[in-house]
Design a protein around this motif. Structure first.
Motif, PDB file in Angstrom:
ATOM      1  N   LEU A 177      25.551   2.842   1.406  1.00  0.00           N
ATOM      2  CA  LEU A 177      25.144   4.249   1.500  1.00  0.00           C
ATOM      3  C   LEU A 177      26.248   5.195   1.023  1.00  0.00           C
ATOM      4  CD1 LEU A 177      23.354   4.193   4.983  1.00  0.00           C
ATOM      5  CD2 LEU A 177      22.295   4.151   2.717  1.00  0.00           C
ATOM      6  N   LEU A 178      27.481   4.892   1.379  1.00  0.00           N
ATOM      7  CA  LEU A 178      28.592   5.765   1.001  1.00  0.00           C
ATOM      8  C   LEU A 178      28.880   5.723  -0.496  1.00  0.00           C
ATOM      9  CD1 LEU A 178      31.067   5.122   3.963  1.00  0.00           C
ATOM     10  CD2 LEU A 178      29.891   7.261   3.458  1.00  0.00           C
ATOM     11  N   GLN A 179      28.569   4.602  -1.139  1.00  0.00           N
ATOM     12  CA  GLN A 179      28.833   4.473  -2.572  1.00  0.00           C
ATOM     13  C   GLN A 179      27.711   5.056  -3.432  1.00  0.00           C
ATOM     14  OE1 GLN A 179      29.664   0.290  -3.222  1.00  0.00           O
ATOM     15  NE2 GLN A 179      31.843   0.616  -2.928  1.00  0.00           N
ATOM     16  N   ASP A 180      26.545   5.264  -2.831  1.00  0.00           N
ATOM     17  CA  ASP A 180      25.404   5.817  -3.565  1.00  0.00           C
ATOM     18  C   ASP A 180      25.531   7.345  -3.612  1.00  0.00           C
ATOM     19  OD1 ASP A 180      23.021   6.490  -4.701  1.00  0.00           O
ATOM     20  OD2 ASP A 180      21.753   5.552  -3.167  1.00  0.00           O
ATOM     21  N   THR A 223      29.831  12.383   4.788  1.00  0.00           N
ATOM     22  CA  THR A 223      31.069  12.327   4.002  1.00  0.00           C
ATOM     23  C   THR A 223      32.010  11.208   4.432  1.00  0.00           C
ATOM     24  OG1 THR A 223      32.126  13.919   5.492  1.00  0.00           O
ATOM     25  CG2 THR A 223      31.019  14.805   3.528  1.00  0.00           C
ATOM     26  N   ASN A 224      31.713  10.526   5.533  1.00  0.00           N
ATOM     27  CA  ASN A 224      32.596   9.454   5.977  1.00  0.00           C
ATOM     28  C   ASN A 224      31.808   8.372   6.707  1.00  0.00           C
ATOM     29  OD1 ASN A 224      32.303  10.312   8.787  1.00  0.00           O
ATOM     30  ND2 ASN A 224      33.685  12.009   8.246  1.00  0.00           N
ATOM     31  N   THR A 225      32.519   7.320   7.071  1.00  0.00           N
ATOM     32  CA  THR A 225      31.890   6.156   7.703  1.00  0.00           C
ATOM     33  C   THR A 225      31.223   6.507   9.023  1.00  0.00           C
ATOM     34  OG1 THR A 225      33.550   4.711   6.688  1.00  0.00           O
ATOM     35  CG2 THR A 225      32.330   3.813   8.548  1.00  0.00           C
ATOM     36  N   TYR A 226      31.883   7.300   9.843  1.00  0.00           N
ATOM     37  CA  TYR A 226      31.323   7.673  11.152  1.00  0.00           C
ATOM     38  C   TYR A 226      29.986   8.398  10.996  1.00  0.00           C
ATOM     39  CZ  TYR A 226      30.689  10.176  15.535  1.00  0.00           C
ATOM     40  OH  TYR A 226      30.157  10.697  16.689  1.00  0.00           O
ATOM     41  N   GLN A 227      29.929   9.344  10.064  1.00  0.00           N
ATOM     42  CA  GLN A 227      28.694  10.104   9.853  1.00  0.00           C
ATOM     43  C   GLN A 227      27.564   9.203   9.362  1.00  0.00           C
ATOM     44  OE1 GLN A 227      29.555  13.377   7.249  1.00  0.00           O
ATOM     45  NE2 GLN A 227      30.639  14.552   8.816  1.00  0.00           N
ATOM     46  N   ALA A 228      27.918   8.221   8.517  1.00  0.00           N
ATOM     47  CA  ALA A 228      26.903   7.300   8.010  1.00  0.00           C
ATOM     48  C   ALA A 228      26.335   6.447   9.141  1.00  0.00           C
ATOM     49  CB  ALA A 228      27.503   6.408   6.925  1.00  0.00           C
ATOM     50  N   PHE A 229      27.201   5.950  10.010  1.00  0.00           N
ATOM     51  CA  PHE A 229      26.733   5.177  11.162  1.00  0.00           C
ATOM     52  C   PHE A 229      25.855   6.034  12.072  1.00  0.00           C
ATOM     53  CE2 PHE A 229      29.979   1.869  10.380  1.00  0.00           C
ATOM     54  CZ  PHE A 229      29.233   0.746  10.711  1.00  0.00           C
ATOM     55  N   LYS A 230      26.268   7.277  12.266  1.00  0.00           N
ATOM     56  CA  LYS A 230      25.524   8.192  13.131  1.00  0.00           C
ATOM     57  C   LYS A 230      24.147   8.504  12.550  1.00  0.00           C
ATOM     58  CE  LYS A 230      26.151  12.512  15.684  1.00  0.00           C
ATOM     59  NZ  LYS A 230      27.020  13.704  15.888  1.00  0.00           N
ATOM     60  N   ALA A 231      24.068   8.630  11.206  1.00  0.00           N
ATOM     61  CA  ALA A 231      22.796   8.944  10.547  1.00  0.00           C
ATOM     62  C   ALA A 231      21.779   7.810  10.717  1.00  0.00           C
ATOM     63  CB  ALA A 231      23.041   9.208   9.066  1.00  0.00           C
ATOM     64  N   LEU A 232      22.265   6.574  10.855  1.00  0.00           N
ATOM     65  CA  LEU A 232      21.368   5.435  11.008  1.00  0.00           C
ATOM     66  C   LEU A 232      20.916   5.234  12.453  1.00  0.00           C
ATOM     67  CD1 LEU A 232      23.162   2.790   8.738  1.00  0.00           C
ATOM     68  CD2 LEU A 232      21.198   4.201   8.154  1.00  0.00           C
ATOM     69  N   LYS A 233      21.665   5.781  13.383  1.00  0.00           N
ATOM     70  CA  LYS A 233      21.421   5.545  14.807  1.00  0.00           C
ATOM     71  C   LYS A 233      20.019   5.944  15.250  1.00  0.00           C
ATOM     72  CE  LYS A 233      23.429   6.417  19.377  1.00  0.00           C
ATOM     73  NZ  LYS A 233      24.495   7.138  20.125  1.00  0.00           N
ATOM     74  N   CYS A 234      19.542   7.079  14.735  1.00  0.00           N
ATOM     75  CA  CYS A 234      18.228   7.578  15.168  1.00  0.00           C
ATOM     76  C   CYS A 234      17.073   6.691  14.706  1.00  0.00           C
ATOM     77  CB  CYS A 234      18.029   9.012  14.674  1.00  0.00           C
ATOM     78  SG  CYS A 234      18.021   9.174  12.886  1.00  0.00           S
ATOM     79  N   HIS A 235      17.334   5.780  13.754  1.00  0.00           N
ATOM     80  CA  HIS A 235      16.287   4.896  13.238  1.00  0.00           C
ATOM     81  C   HIS A 235      16.234   3.555  13.990  1.00  0.00           C
ATOM     82  CE1 HIS A 235      15.392   7.507   9.810  1.00  0.00           C
ATOM     83  NE2 HIS A 235      16.704   7.665   9.664  1.00  0.00           N
ATOM     84  N   GLY A 236      17.144   3.368  14.938  1.00  0.00           N
ATOM     85  CA  GLY A 236      17.134   2.126  15.720  1.00  0.00           C
ATOM     86  C   GLY A 236      18.124   1.102  15.194  1.00  0.00           C
ATOM     87  N   ILE A 237      18.403   0.085  16.011  1.00  0.00           N
ATOM     88  CA  ILE A 237      19.394  -0.937  15.691  1.00  0.00           C
ATOM     89  C   ILE A 237      19.032  -1.728  14.433  1.00  0.00           C
ATOM     90  CG2 ILE A 237      18.323  -2.699  17.153  1.00  0.00           C
ATOM     91  CD1 ILE A 237      22.124  -2.140  16.670  1.00  0.00           C
ATOM     92  N   GLY A 238      17.728  -1.909  14.208  1.00  0.00           N
ATOM     93  CA  GLY A 238      17.297  -2.669  13.035  1.00  0.00           C
ATOM     94  C   GLY A 238      17.717  -2.035  11.727  1.00  0.00           C
ATOM     95  N   GLU A 239      17.890  -0.717  11.717  1.00  0.00           N
ATOM     96  CA  GLU A 239      18.271  -0.002  10.503  1.00  0.00           C
ATOM     97  C   GLU A 239      19.645  -0.435   9.997  1.00  0.00           C
ATOM     98  OE1 GLU A 239      17.252   2.421   7.410  1.00  0.00           O
ATOM     99  OE2 GLU A 239      16.011   2.058   9.183  1.00  0.00           O
TER     100      GLU A 239
END
Length: 297
Positions: free
Chosen positions: A144-147, A155-171
């Motif tokens: 995701l960060l490279q796309d 803009t960073n790893t933490y934000q990317a992880f946070k953005a996926l959280k609302c979609h569930g662990i499977g995401e």
């Protein structure tokens, strides 16, 4: 008489010293393969990340090398190493597990399973590769960060992880199936062929010659396996570039990419030549660093 008494007192002191130190030495020995794998991965990622980023753009968009480089130039130098933290975390951890677990599981299976050594080592390689897949979320976030399509979302790893959280662990585990398939088979080939390839290289008589042989051995294997599993990585990259929505199967995504690229095998391997050279350098560095550290530590 004093000399005799001194001589009698020394052995218990030495024995006690050895007893205190030996557990520490044993622990270091047990962790050696994990530590060497971790350091080898760090060295590799730091050197080859820009090449990997060009390759990633080719896998995702099916563009030529020149176009991928132009994309990175437009993104600017500040974005060149964007996304390096996940691969650093992922590679240092997974390669530590890859080398360490392979050695531990090989010994364990050899002791408790009456089967040919080739079979036990192959099973150990598959199990080590399967365990590596636990860290799929790091590979997912790196994608995701490279796309560049997601540059405005986080803009960073933490934000990317946070953005996926609302979609569930499977995401976090999108692309798990191709990763399991890739890791298991590539480990079997890598550990199974590493020894035979090195045996056919010119006999090394110096430390530098050993280092060169280890680099060549790892590089050749990495390049071959990188090319062999390139289409799997293309599908994996496409799957992991999506956020939310339907979880599409490996065959379905493969068919979609196949149609998009005019049903031509050569188009499916776009970027494979760069991946070949990157893998040659990358796995050469990994194998040479790993073998060097095994002798030093």
């Amino acid at each position: 008489m004093m000399d005799s008494e001194a001589h009698e007192k020394r052995p218990p002191i030495l024995t006690s010293s050895k007893q205190d130190i030996s557990p520490h030495i044993t622990n270091v020995g047990e962790m050696k393969h994990y530590l060497c794998g971790c350091c080898a991965a760090f060295n590799n990622v730091a050197i080859t990340f820009p090449i990997q980023k060009v390759l990633f753009r080719q896998q995702l968009y099916g563009i030529k090398t020149r176009d991928a480089i132009l994309q990175l130039r437009r993104d600017g130098f500040r974005n060149l190493y964007r996304g390096i933290l996940p691969p650093l975390m992922q590679k240092t951890t997974t390669l530590a597990l890859m080398f360490g677990l392979y050695e531990d599981l090989s010994c364990l299976l050899h002791k408790h399973v009456s089967a040919p050594e080739f079979a036990t080592r192959s099973v150990a390689a598959v199990l080590a590769g399967t365990t590596e897949a636990i860290f799929t979320p790091l590979e997912r976030v790196q994608t995701l960060l490279q796309d560049h399509k997601h540059h405005d979302k986080f803009t960073n790893t933490y934000q990317a992880f946070k953005a996926l959280k609302c979609h569930g662990i499977g995401e976090y585990y999108r692309g798990l199936v191709p990763i399991l398939f890739r890791n298991g088979l590539s480990n079997v080939f890598f550990f199974g062929l590493r020894g035979p390839i090195k045996e056919h290289l010119p006999t090394a008589t110096t430390h530098s010659a050993h280092l060169v042989n280890d680099f060549i051995c790892g590089g050749l294997l990495g390049a071959m396996l990188g090319f062999l599993f390139f289409p799997i990585n293309v599908v994996k990259t496409r799957i992991q570039s999506q956020i939310g929505g339907e979880f599409q199967s490996f065959p379905k995504v493969f068919q979609k990419i196949w149609l998009e690229r005019d049903r031509k095998l050569i188009n499916l391997f776009r970027g494979a030549h760069l991946n070949y050279h990157r893998s040659l350098i990358s796995w050469g560095i990994i194998n040479a660093t790993y073998e060097f550290l095994l002798k030093v530590i």
